[in-house]
Each structure stands twice: as structure tokens, then as C-alpha cells.
Design a protein around this motif. Sequence first.
Motif, PDB file in Angstrom:
ATOM      1  N   MET A   2       0.838  -1.192   0.000  1.00  0.00           N
ATOM      2  CA  MET A   2       0.000   0.000   0.000  1.00  0.00           C
ATOM      3  C   MET A   2       0.882   1.255   0.000  1.00  0.00           C
ATOM      4  SD  MET A   2      -2.633   0.917   2.929  1.00  0.00           S
ATOM      5  CE  MET A   2      -3.137   2.580   3.225  1.00  0.00           C
ATOM      6  N   ASN A   3       0.425   2.301  -0.671  1.00  0.00           N
ATOM      7  CA  ASN A   3       1.152   3.570  -0.658  1.00  0.00           C
ATOM      8  C   ASN A   3       0.817   4.321   0.626  1.00  0.00           C
ATOM      9  OD1 ASN A   3       2.448   3.119  -3.030  1.00  0.00           O
ATOM     10  ND2 ASN A   3       0.917   4.164  -4.280  1.00  0.00           N
ATOM     11  N   SER A   4       1.648   4.121   1.637  1.00  0.00           N
ATOM     12  CA  SER A   4       1.293   4.647   2.962  1.00  0.00           C
ATOM     13  C   SER A   4       1.965   5.982   3.285  1.00  0.00           C
ATOM     14  CB  SER A   4       1.656   3.621   4.035  1.00  0.00           C
ATOM     15  OG  SER A   4       3.001   3.236   3.887  1.00  0.00           O
ATOM     16  N   LEU A   5       3.001   6.348   2.516  1.00  0.00           N
ATOM     17  CA  LEU A   5       3.725   7.596   2.822  1.00  0.00           C
ATOM     18  C   LEU A   5       3.338   8.672   1.812  1.00  0.00           C
ATOM     19  CD1 LEU A   5       7.318   6.097   3.330  1.00  0.00           C
ATOM     20  CD2 LEU A   5       5.374   6.057   4.913  1.00  0.00           C
ATOM     21  N   TYR A   6       3.421   9.909   2.250  1.00  0.00           N
ATOM     22  CA  TYR A   6       3.160  11.028   1.336  1.00  0.00           C
ATOM     23  C   TYR A   6       4.379  11.944   1.409  1.00  0.00           C
ATOM     24  CZ  TYR A   6       0.655  14.820  -0.987  1.00  0.00           C
ATOM     25  OH  TYR A   6       0.271  15.805  -1.861  1.00  0.00           O
ATOM     26  N   ILE A   7       5.177  11.909   0.348  1.00  0.00           N
ATOM     27  CA  ILE A   7       6.443  12.655   0.332  1.00  0.00           C
ATOM     28  C   ILE A   7       6.522  13.447  -0.971  1.00  0.00           C
ATOM     29  CG2 ILE A   7       8.977  12.465   0.360  1.00  0.00           C
ATOM     30  CD1 ILE A   7       8.698   9.890   1.977  1.00  0.00           C
ATOM     31  N   ALA A   8       6.818  14.731  -0.844  1.00  0.00           N
ATOM     32  CA  ALA A   8       6.975  15.607  -2.019  1.00  0.00           C
ATOM     33  C   ALA A   8       5.750  15.544  -2.939  1.00  0.00           C
ATOM     34  CB  ALA A   8       8.252  15.244  -2.781  1.00  0.00           C
ATOM     35  N   GLY A   9       4.584  15.428  -2.341  1.00  0.00           N
ATOM     36  CA  GLY A   9       3.358  15.438  -3.147  1.00  0.00           C
ATOM     37  C   GLY A   9       3.035  14.115  -3.813  1.00  0.00           C
ATOM     38  N   GLU A  10       3.715  13.039  -3.429  1.00  0.00           N
ATOM     39  CA  GLU A  10       3.456  11.718  -4.029  1.00  0.00           C
ATOM     40  C   GLU A  10       3.151  10.704  -2.931  1.00  0.00           C
ATOM     41  OE1 GLU A  10       3.640  11.090  -7.279  1.00  0.00           O
ATOM     42  OE2 GLU A  10       4.584  12.962  -7.930  1.00  0.00           O
ATOM     43  N   GLY A  35       6.071   1.114   7.284  1.00  0.00           N
ATOM     44  CA  GLY A  35       6.588   2.379   7.801  1.00  0.00           C
ATOM     45  C   GLY A  35       7.729   2.915   6.942  1.00  0.00           C
ATOM     46  N   ALA A  36       8.091   4.171   7.225  1.00  0.00           N
ATOM     47  CA  ALA A  36       9.189   4.811   6.488  1.00  0.00           C
ATOM     48  C   ALA A  36      10.521   4.374   7.084  1.00  0.00           C
ATOM     49  CB  ALA A  36       9.054   6.320   6.579  1.00  0.00           C
ATOM     50  N   THR A  37      11.479   4.094   6.209  1.00  0.00           N
ATOM     51  CA  THR A  37      12.849   3.798   6.660  1.00  0.00           C
ATOM     52  C   THR A  37      13.578   5.126   6.891  1.00  0.00           C
ATOM     53  OG1 THR A  37      13.604   3.871   4.393  1.00  0.00           O
ATOM     54  CG2 THR A  37      12.975   1.705   5.241  1.00  0.00           C
ATOM     55  N   ALA A  38      14.786   5.016   7.461  1.00  0.00           N
ATOM     56  CA  ALA A  38      15.582   6.231   7.687  1.00  0.00           C
ATOM     57  C   ALA A  38      15.868   6.939   6.354  1.00  0.00           C
ATOM     58  CB  ALA A  38      16.876   5.872   8.408  1.00  0.00           C
ATOM     59  N   ALA A  39      16.074   6.153   5.267  1.00  0.00           N
ATOM     60  CA  ALA A  39      16.346   6.768   3.957  1.00  0.00           C
ATOM     61  C   ALA A  39      15.109   7.513   3.455  1.00  0.00           C
ATOM     62  CB  ALA A  39      16.762   5.689   2.959  1.00  0.00           C
ATOM     63  N   PHE A 169       5.056  14.884   9.289  1.00  0.00           N
ATOM     64  CA  PHE A 169       4.061  14.401  10.258  1.00  0.00           C
ATOM     65  C   PHE A 169       4.260  12.911  10.485  1.00  0.00           C
ATOM     66  CE2 PHE A 169      -0.807  13.402  10.561  1.00  0.00           C
ATOM     67  CZ  PHE A 169      -0.690  13.124  11.915  1.00  0.00           C
ATOM     68  N   LYS A 170       4.574  12.566  11.749  1.00  0.00           N
ATOM     69  CA  LYS A 170       4.718  11.152  12.130  1.00  0.00           C
ATOM     70  C   LYS A 170       3.596  10.857  13.130  1.00  0.00           C
ATOM     71  CE  LYS A 170       6.235   7.472  14.354  1.00  0.00           C
ATOM     72  NZ  LYS A 170       4.957   7.151  14.978  1.00  0.00           N
ATOM     73  N   PRO A 171       2.507  10.267  12.645  1.00  0.00           N
ATOM     74  CA  PRO A 171       1.382   9.962  13.542  1.00  0.00           C
ATOM     75  C   PRO A 171       1.668   8.753  14.422  1.00  0.00           C
ATOM     76  CG  PRO A 171       0.892   9.225  11.312  1.00  0.00           C
ATOM     77  CD  PRO A 171       2.282   9.814  11.263  1.00  0.00           C
ATOM     78  N   SER A 172       0.790   8.523  15.375  1.00  0.00           N
ATOM     79  CA  SER A 172       0.907   7.300  16.180  1.00  0.00           C
ATOM     80  C   SER A 172       0.715   6.092  15.270  1.00  0.00           C
ATOM     81  CB  SER A 172      -0.153   7.290  17.281  1.00  0.00           C
ATOM     82  OG  SER A 172      -0.250   5.987  17.823  1.00  0.00           O
ATOM     83  N   GLU A 173       1.494   5.059  15.501  1.00  0.00           N
ATOM     84  CA  GLU A 173       1.369   3.826  14.713  1.00  0.00           C
ATOM     85  C   GLU A 173       0.046   3.116  15.005  1.00  0.00           C
ATOM     86  OE1 GLU A 173       3.540   4.680  16.954  1.00  0.00           O
ATOM     87  OE2 GLU A 173       4.372   2.988  18.089  1.00  0.00           O
ATOM     88  N   LEU A 174      -0.666   3.557  16.045  1.00  0.00           N
ATOM     89  CA  LEU A 174      -1.948   2.940  16.374  1.00  0.00           C
ATOM     90  C   LEU A 174      -3.102   3.581  15.608  1.00  0.00           C
ATOM     91  CD1 LEU A 174      -1.309   2.623  20.212  1.00  0.00           C
ATOM     92  CD2 LEU A 174      -1.241   0.804  18.505  1.00  0.00           C
ATOM     93  N   THR A 175      -2.841   4.738  14.989  1.00  0.00           N
ATOM     94  CA  THR A 175      -3.923   5.448  14.295  1.00  0.00           C
ATOM     95  C   THR A 175      -3.483   5.984  12.913  1.00  0.00           C
ATOM     96  OG1 THR A 175      -3.276   7.405  15.563  1.00  0.00           O
ATOM     97  CG2 THR A 175      -5.169   6.161  16.389  1.00  0.00           C
ATOM     98  N   PRO A 176      -2.934   5.105  12.064  1.00  0.00           N
ATOM     99  CA  PRO A 176      -2.457   5.585  10.754  1.00  0.00           C
ATOM    100  C   PRO A 176      -3.575   6.020   9.808  1.00  0.00           C
ATOM    101  CG  PRO A 176      -2.323   3.182  10.896  1.00  0.00           C
ATOM    102  CD  PRO A 176      -2.687   3.670  12.270  1.00  0.00           C
ATOM    103  N   LYS A 177      -4.761   5.420   9.977  1.00  0.00           N
ATOM    104  CA  LYS A 177      -5.831   5.695   9.012  1.00  0.00           C
ATOM    105  C   LYS A 177      -6.356   7.119   9.182  1.00  0.00           C
ATOM    106  CE  LYS A 177     -10.071   3.643   7.216  1.00  0.00           C
ATOM    107  NZ  LYS A 177     -11.110   2.628   7.412  1.00  0.00           N
ATOM    108  N   ASN A 197       4.437  16.434   4.761  1.00  0.00           N
ATOM    109  CA  ASN A 197       4.812  15.071   4.360  1.00  0.00           C
ATOM    110  C   ASN A 197       4.388  14.109   5.467  1.00  0.00           C
ATOM    111  OD1 ASN A 197       6.737  15.778   1.936  1.00  0.00           O
ATOM    112  ND2 ASN A 197       7.174  17.196   3.593  1.00  0.00           N
ATOM    113  N   LEU A 198       3.879  12.966   5.045  1.00  0.00           N
ATOM    114  CA  LEU A 198       3.382  11.990   6.019  1.00  0.00           C
ATOM    115  C   LEU A 198       4.343  10.816   6.107  1.00  0.00           C
ATOM    116  CD1 LEU A 198       1.112  10.797   7.849  1.00  0.00           C
ATOM    117  CD2 LEU A 198       0.077   9.883   5.759  1.00  0.00           C
ATOM    118  N   LEU A 199       4.861  10.599   7.323  1.00  0.00           N
ATOM    119  CA  LEU A 199       5.786   9.486   7.544  1.00  0.00           C
ATOM    120  C   LEU A 199       5.134   8.509   8.512  1.00  0.00           C
ATOM    121  CD1 LEU A 199       9.054  11.589   7.825  1.00  0.00           C
ATOM    122  CD2 LEU A 199       8.447   9.993   5.984  1.00  0.00           C
TER     123      LEU A 199
END
Length: 489
Positions: A2-10, A35-39, A169-177, A197-199
Motif C-alpha cells: 500500500m502507498n502509505s507515505l506522502y512525500i513531495a506530493g506523491e 513504515g518509512a525507513t531512515a532513507a 508528520f509522524k502519527p501514532s502507529e496505532l492510528t495511521p488511518k 509530508n506523512l511518515l
Amino acid sequence: MMNSLYIAGEWLAGQGEAFQSLNPVTQQVLWAGEGATAAQVESAVQAARQAFPGWARRTLEERISVLEAFAGALKNNADELARCIGEETGKPLWEAATEVTSMVNKIAISVQSYRERTGEKSGPLGDATAVLRHKPHGVVAVFGPYNFPGHLPNGHIVPALLAGNSVLFKPSELTPKVAELTVKCWIEAGLPAGVLNLLQGARETGIALAANPGIDGLFFTGSSRTGNHLHQQFAGRPDKILALEMGGNNPLVVDEVADLDAAVYTIIQSAFISAGQRCTCARRLLVPQGAWGDTLLARLVAVSSTIEVGAFDQQPAPFMGSVISLGAAKALMDAQEHLLANGAVTLLEMTQPQAQAALLTPGILDVTAVADRPDEELFGPLLQVIRYADFEAAIAEANDTDYGLAAGLLSDSEARYQQFWLESRAGIVNWNKQLTGAASSAPFGGVGASGNHRASAYYAADYCAYPVASLETPSLTLPAALTPGVKMA
Ligand SMILES: NC(=O)c1ccc[n+]([C@@H]2O[C@H](COP(=O)([O-])OP(=O)(O)OC[C@H]3O[C@@H](n4cnc5c(N)ncnc54)[C@H](O)[C@@H]3O)[C@@H](O)[C@H]2O)c1
Ligand SMILES: O=CCC[C@H](NC(=O)CCC(=O)O)C(=O)O
């Protein structure tokens, strides 16, 4: 994937650890992703850094119009968002709807606060003009908790964007939706790419983001444990702004008031709303020794035992939903057992009626006899009662905590309230009002282990921008009188 991250408008897939969010009552999977990696955190930081100058140079009015479009998007999606908050946190739909309203109201309040606290001022000073303006810090990280997955990150994101910062924005891992839906509302509002950006991710993503050298600040709402850790991590970095909104072990002192039922109702609203999962919830109820205190407690137990507990969408609506997870329910049940083993007396037992649902009924324990009571925030519907001999002892007991978020007094005596206000140590001190439900139009933050003196809500503007004081005059001229010892001839 699933496309879970939002970075640079994508939208793109996370390359880190897989995780999911569950309905805490049915255990149905609501969201699954990586989840997002350090990279990936690094590439989001770069995107935010690139977007920052353009966003910061927009006029304030232009930024406000995007924020207002976001308020419009929240209203357009209010039902879906409230349902998502209810489903993911377990809080009843009526309460989830109030969370969406708080998110909408945050826009106008933040604009008012920005103008009042971080706006522009100027006046003559000698032969120049003294001007006060504010600048954004740059790229800031926002960490959110699970208990208000929409409203509390929003309380950092909105003022941060308004001031001209770009955000990770790094939300709680319990409420990603809930986080994903919120970001979709920002996209609907026309926020430029890279500005937010959503991480998604759990602890590892949080650790990578907090440690990334490219951030200029971090705005955190969550537990004192994590906040403390971040404070240590930011030690020796005065160049970075850190705002910490953390938990509390909040006391509510009851005096012998005339209206016993009003006291009982206010205690219930303070201790059990959101299944006790608000940072402002009363954790310790201080009750006078003697017959009046016994009567109050008997009535409190009787009314609390009738509180409706149920799934977020149950009809008729319950007062309390579930706690966030089966793990949280177990930790609370264990904490109750631990207190009982150490001398607490059950007034109303907290129970978990179904092993596979994170629903807990309200619990009330008399912990007066517990030696070395742990100064811990029990984040759930478990209220600890302490009986006191006189008002001085009640105040001493109320202050016997390292935390300092909220403290309240129920009393018909104004003199006692004045004494309580003077002697209590907390960022919120209420008189005859519930401890929960703090207004966004007031500053919100605690002292001690509850915060680092960077109050949020109405004062969030203060940590989202720094002041620049200027002395200005359009032409450079020699002063009429020169300082002694300087010859211009
Ligand atoms: N004062 C306030 O305004 C306020 C408001 C709401 C909740 N809270 C507090 O929040 C707590 C409940 O929220 P929670 O359990 O989600 O908090 P938490 O501290 O577990 O998590 C908060 C955020 O920090 C991240 N995180 C966890 N460990 C990390 C680490 N080592 N490095 C970087 N990031 C890390 C999490 O992934 C999450 O995004 C309660 O203690 C409550 O009192 C305080
Ligand atoms: O769980 C912690 C927040 C509880 C909530 N406080 C606020 O909403 C403060 C106002 C704001 O941040 O805008 C409460 O007191 O119920």
C-alpha cells in the motif's frame, strides 16, 4: 503493497516495517502498510526543505486561505473522518464528531493567535522605527499520540504551517488511518507539494525522524517517557526548538460541597470520558475523611456502575468506548491488580467483560493505604481515591507528583479556591469544572514532567515562529552628536 507515505506530493510505499491498525473492539484490520525507513525519512526532510522557502514567502493571507480551504475539506469529509476516528480509537461516534469540530475550529483560533502573539508591530524609537516581526523555524517534525489522532497533531500542524514552516508528520502507529485521511484533506485544500509530508511508522521511524539533522524543530504530544527521551536527545542542541506536551497524574480535590450529584457528575466527566484516555483526566480523587466523603463515594460508585460502555457505533450511544488496544487493556488490568496487591481497596472493580475486546468498565480504587503509591499516569478508566484529613493535607497530596498538567478543586468556598490556585502546581487549575475539555482558545501545557514550558493550543504560535526585532530607517545619516572619542573630521 500500500502507498502509505506522502512525500513531495506523491503517495508511495513504505520500505520499513509492516504494521496495521485494528478496531480495538472487533480486532478487524482497518489499515495495513509499511513504515518509512531512515532513507525515506531523509528524502521527506529534503522535500520539506525544498518546499520551505516558497511556502514561507507566501503572504500570510495566502497561507490563511489554504488553511481555510483545509477547514472546508474537513467539513466536507466530517462524517467519514469521525467514523474513522471512532473505529480506530474506539471512542464513541458522538465524541469522535466533537474531535472533528475541534479540528475545524483550530483554524480560526490559530489565525487569531498568530496575529495576536506572533504578528507584526512597529513604533518610533529615536530617529528610527522599531519593528517586530516573526519568522518560521524551517522544517519541523510533528509527533502525534493515539488518543486524539486528528485534533492533537492538528494543534501543531495548523499553527506550524500558518507561520510558514514545512512539516513532517509522524502519527501514532496505532492510528495511521486517521492520519492518512487528514493528509488527504490537506491535499484537497491545495497545500503545495512537500509542505506537509506523512511518515507512517512505529518507533523506528520516530527515532529516525527525531535524529535527522535536517529538522529545525520537533513538536511532540505523547507520553512523558517518550518526551523525556526526546528531551535528552535534544540536549546540547539549542538551535532546535522542542515543544513537549506530555502526560499527567492529575489530582481532583473534593471539598464538602452542597450539591453532591453535581460533584459526582463532574468527577465522572473528569475521570471516565474517553475511557480515561485524555491527558487531562483526573487520576487521583482526593476525598475528605468522614461521613460526607463516604456518602460521596457511595453515590459515585452507584452512578459509575451504570455508565454505558460499548463499541464506537453502538446505539444507543455509550458514554465510554474502548481503550486503544488489547495490550493497553491488559496493562490497565495488571495495574489494578498491582495496586490491590499493595493494599488498595476496591470500591468499583474495573473489568474487561470480553477477553477479545478492549472494553473496560470504570474502576475506582481506594489507594489511601497503599505505601509508596507509584507516581504514574494510568491512561484508562481507573480512578484512585485518597482520603484526606484536612484541606492542607489535600493540597500536599495533590502536589505530591512530578507531573503538573491539570489540577482541580470542587468546593463552595472561594477562599479555598484561592488557596488551591496559589499552592497547586499545574498548567491547568480548575474550580468546580471538569478537568477535561480544555479550550483551544487558551494556552494548554503543563509543568514538571508534563511539559517543557512550551504551552500549546492558543500559545502554539509561540513555538512555531521566532521573533526578529529590527531597528529600521530608510537612509543612513550621521547622528547629530557623536560619541566621545570618535572623530569624523
Ligand atoms: N499534554 C498533552 O497535550 C497530551 C495530549 C494527548 C496525549 N498526551 C499523552 O500521550 C500519551 C498517550 O499517547 P501515546 O501512547 O501515543 O504516546 P507515545 O509517547 O507512546 O507516542 C507518541 C509518539 O511518539 C512516537 N515515539 C514513541 N517512541 C519514540 C521514540 N523513542 N523516538 C521517537 N518517537 C517515538 C510514537 O510512535 C508516537 O508517534 C499519554 O501519556 C497522554 O497523557 C498528552
Ligand atoms: O489528551 C489530551 C488533550 C485533552 C484535551 N485538551 C485539549 O483539547 C486542549 C486544547 C487544544 O489542544 O486545542 C482535553 O482537555 O480534554
